[in-house]
Design an enzyme around this catalytic site. Structure first.
Site, short mmCIF file in Angstrom:
data_model
loop_
_atom_site.label_atom_id
_atom_site.label_comp_id
_atom_site.label_asym_id
_atom_site.label_seq_id
_atom_site.Cartn_x
_atom_site.Cartn_y
_atom_site.Cartn_z
N ARG A 179 29.52 16.21 -35.12
CA ARG A 179 29.84 17.56 -34.68
C ARG A 179 31.36 17.75 -34.65
O ARG A 179 31.87 18.82 -34.99
CB ARG A 179 29.24 17.86 -33.30
CG ARG A 179 27.71 17.92 -33.26
CD ARG A 179 27.15 19.04 -34.09
NE ARG A 179 27.69 20.33 -33.72
CZ ARG A 179 27.29 21.07 -32.67
NH1 ARG A 179 26.32 20.64 -31.91
NH2 ARG A 179 27.84 22.25 -32.42
N CYS A 195 19.14 17.53 -33.19
CA CYS A 195 20.46 18.04 -32.79
C CYS A 195 20.82 17.68 -31.35
O CYS A 195 21.98 17.70 -30.98
CB CYS A 195 20.52 19.54 -32.98
SG CYS A 195 19.42 20.50 -31.91
N ARG A 224 29.04 31.04 -28.12
CA ARG A 224 27.62 30.65 -28.01
C ARG A 224 26.94 31.79 -27.28
O ARG A 224 27.22 32.03 -26.09
CB ARG A 224 27.46 29.33 -27.27
CG ARG A 224 26.03 29.04 -26.90
CD ARG A 224 25.77 27.60 -26.53
NE ARG A 224 25.75 26.75 -27.70
CZ ARG A 224 25.26 25.51 -27.73
NH1 ARG A 224 24.77 24.97 -26.63
NH2 ARG A 224 25.27 24.80 -28.84
N ASP A 284 13.32 19.50 -33.13
CA ASP A 284 14.19 20.03 -32.07
C ASP A 284 13.30 20.32 -30.87
O ASP A 284 12.06 20.31 -30.98
CB ASP A 284 14.89 21.31 -32.58
CG ASP A 284 15.92 21.87 -31.60
OD1 ASP A 284 16.34 21.14 -30.67
OD2 ASP A 284 16.30 23.05 -31.75
N GLN A 327 25.84 23.05 -36.39
CA GLN A 327 24.98 21.87 -36.27
C GLN A 327 24.51 21.38 -37.64
O GLN A 327 24.50 20.18 -37.92
CB GLN A 327 23.75 22.23 -35.42
CG GLN A 327 22.78 21.09 -35.23
CD GLN A 327 23.34 19.99 -34.35
OE1 GLN A 327 23.81 20.26 -33.25
NE2 GLN A 327 23.31 18.75 -34.82
N HIS A 338 22.24 28.10 -35.81
CA HIS A 338 23.16 27.10 -35.29
C HIS A 338 23.88 26.46 -36.49
O HIS A 338 23.68 25.29 -36.80
CB HIS A 338 22.38 26.05 -34.49
CG HIS A 338 23.22 25.23 -33.57
ND1 HIS A 338 24.58 25.38 -33.44
CD2 HIS A 338 22.88 24.21 -32.74
CE1 HIS A 338 25.05 24.51 -32.56
NE2 HIS A 338 24.04 23.79 -32.12
#
Ligand code: CP
Ligand code: NVA
Length: 312
Positions: free
Chosen positions: A297, A269, A112, A230, A142, A139
């Site tokens: 996930r 998310c 990340r 988001d 996700q 991402h």
């Protein structure tokens, strides 16, 4: 004899739609096969038995950290987790050297990263698969979980309309990458200052992606099968006040959801900022699938890992 190139999972636009479909179906099948099992019990086939995943975090994480850890255990493998700040990487060791060293110690690396280029540089020098666990540009893990969640509730994404409302950020970019690969339409409503990445839009257009951008959230959501938003302030964003002001008109509330198809679902998310990008009534309401989305996930990442290891 040279070794085959590792199967990296860096950006959805670099992958084949057929491979994404394989991962999605594997995720659904793995989830169904272990329904009701204790979460620590490994899957029957244990495709990661004997393998270790290294995880490097330059930014905070709850879902990605725990789901990758749980995923590797369920696949029969193991993990080593470190925050970048605790590594020599945090003191300036080149990421290429980190890649070479970790490639001698583990079987795959998830990172990340603050800067997407670092994910690419890590992958360029690694001899094991590298997975993008979020960067400023995408991402991808996700979005696989999101699409799995939609399909579990509403069937194939192909031909469906997804509406993204709010900041044209990293998560939005990965939806743009996925749309042409899996054949769904994507309407995106953002203010002009937080427009989605033009390169992503150009790439999607080159793949005949059906993507519409607007500044009007109602136009984007009208008739949509899925509404997504988001946070307005992503990790690393420093312009908090400017963002809240520019994005105020992009809150997903019940009135906006009423513009979508009658059976539309809502995805986020997480982490969410209730009262900013989404109201309590929507995120905690009957159309919201956020808890399935968060659980998925694990399932989606198991399939990403299995694909990286060449097991599917
Ligand atoms: N959605 C997501 O990636 O959450 P975390 O930041 O908690 O990992
Ligand atoms: N766009 C958010 C997603 C967090 C999972 C961020 O980058 O902070």
């Amino acid at each position: 004899m040279s070794l085959p190139a590792p199967r990296h999972f860096l950006d959805l636009w670099k992958l084949q739609g057929a491979d994404l479909r394989v991962m999605l179906e594997d995720a659904k099948a793995r989830k169904a096969a272990r329904a009701g099992w204790p979460k620590g019990k490994p899957d029957e086939d244990q495709p990661a038995r004997g393998r270790t995943l290294a995880m490097i975090f330059e930014k905070n994480s709850t879902r990605t950290r725990f789901s990758f850890d749980a995923a590797m255990r369920q696949l029969g493998g193991d993990v080593i987790i470190s925050n970048a700040v605790d590594m020599q990487l945090g003191r300036g060791e080149p990421i290429e050297d980190t890649a070479r060293v970790l490639s001698r110690m583990v079987d795959a690396i998830m990172i990340r990263a603050n800067v997407h280029e670092d994910v690419e540089r890590l992958a360029m020098s690694a001899t094991v698969p590298v997975i993008n666990g979020l960067s400023d540009k995408g991402h991808p893990c996700q979005i696989l979980a999101d699409l799995q969640t939609f399909e579990e509730h509403r069937g194939p994404v192909a031909g469906k309309t997804f509406a993204w409302v709010g900041d044209g950020n990293n998560v939005c970019s990965s939806f743009i990458h996925a749309a042409p690969k899996l054949g769904f339409k994507l309407n995106i409503a953002t203010p002009a200052v937080f427009h989605p990445d033009m390169m992503d839009l150009a790439r999607a257009a080159g793949e005949q992606g059906q993507i519409m951008t607007t500044h009007d959230p109602r136009e984007a959501v009208r008739g949509a099968d899925c509404v997504i938003t988001d946070t307005w302030v992503s990790m690393g964003d420093t312009d908090h006040d400017e963002r809240l002001e520019a994005l105020e008109a992009y809150q997903v509330d019940e009135a906006l959801m009423a513009e979508a198809a009658r059976d539309a679902v809502f995805l986020h998310c997480l982490p969410a900022h209730r009262g900013e990008e989404v109201t309590d009534a929507v995120i905690d309401g009957p159309q919201s699938l956020i808890w399935d989305e968060a659980e998925n996930r694990i399932h989606a990442q198991k399939s990403i890992l299995a694909w990286c290891f060449g097991a599917i």
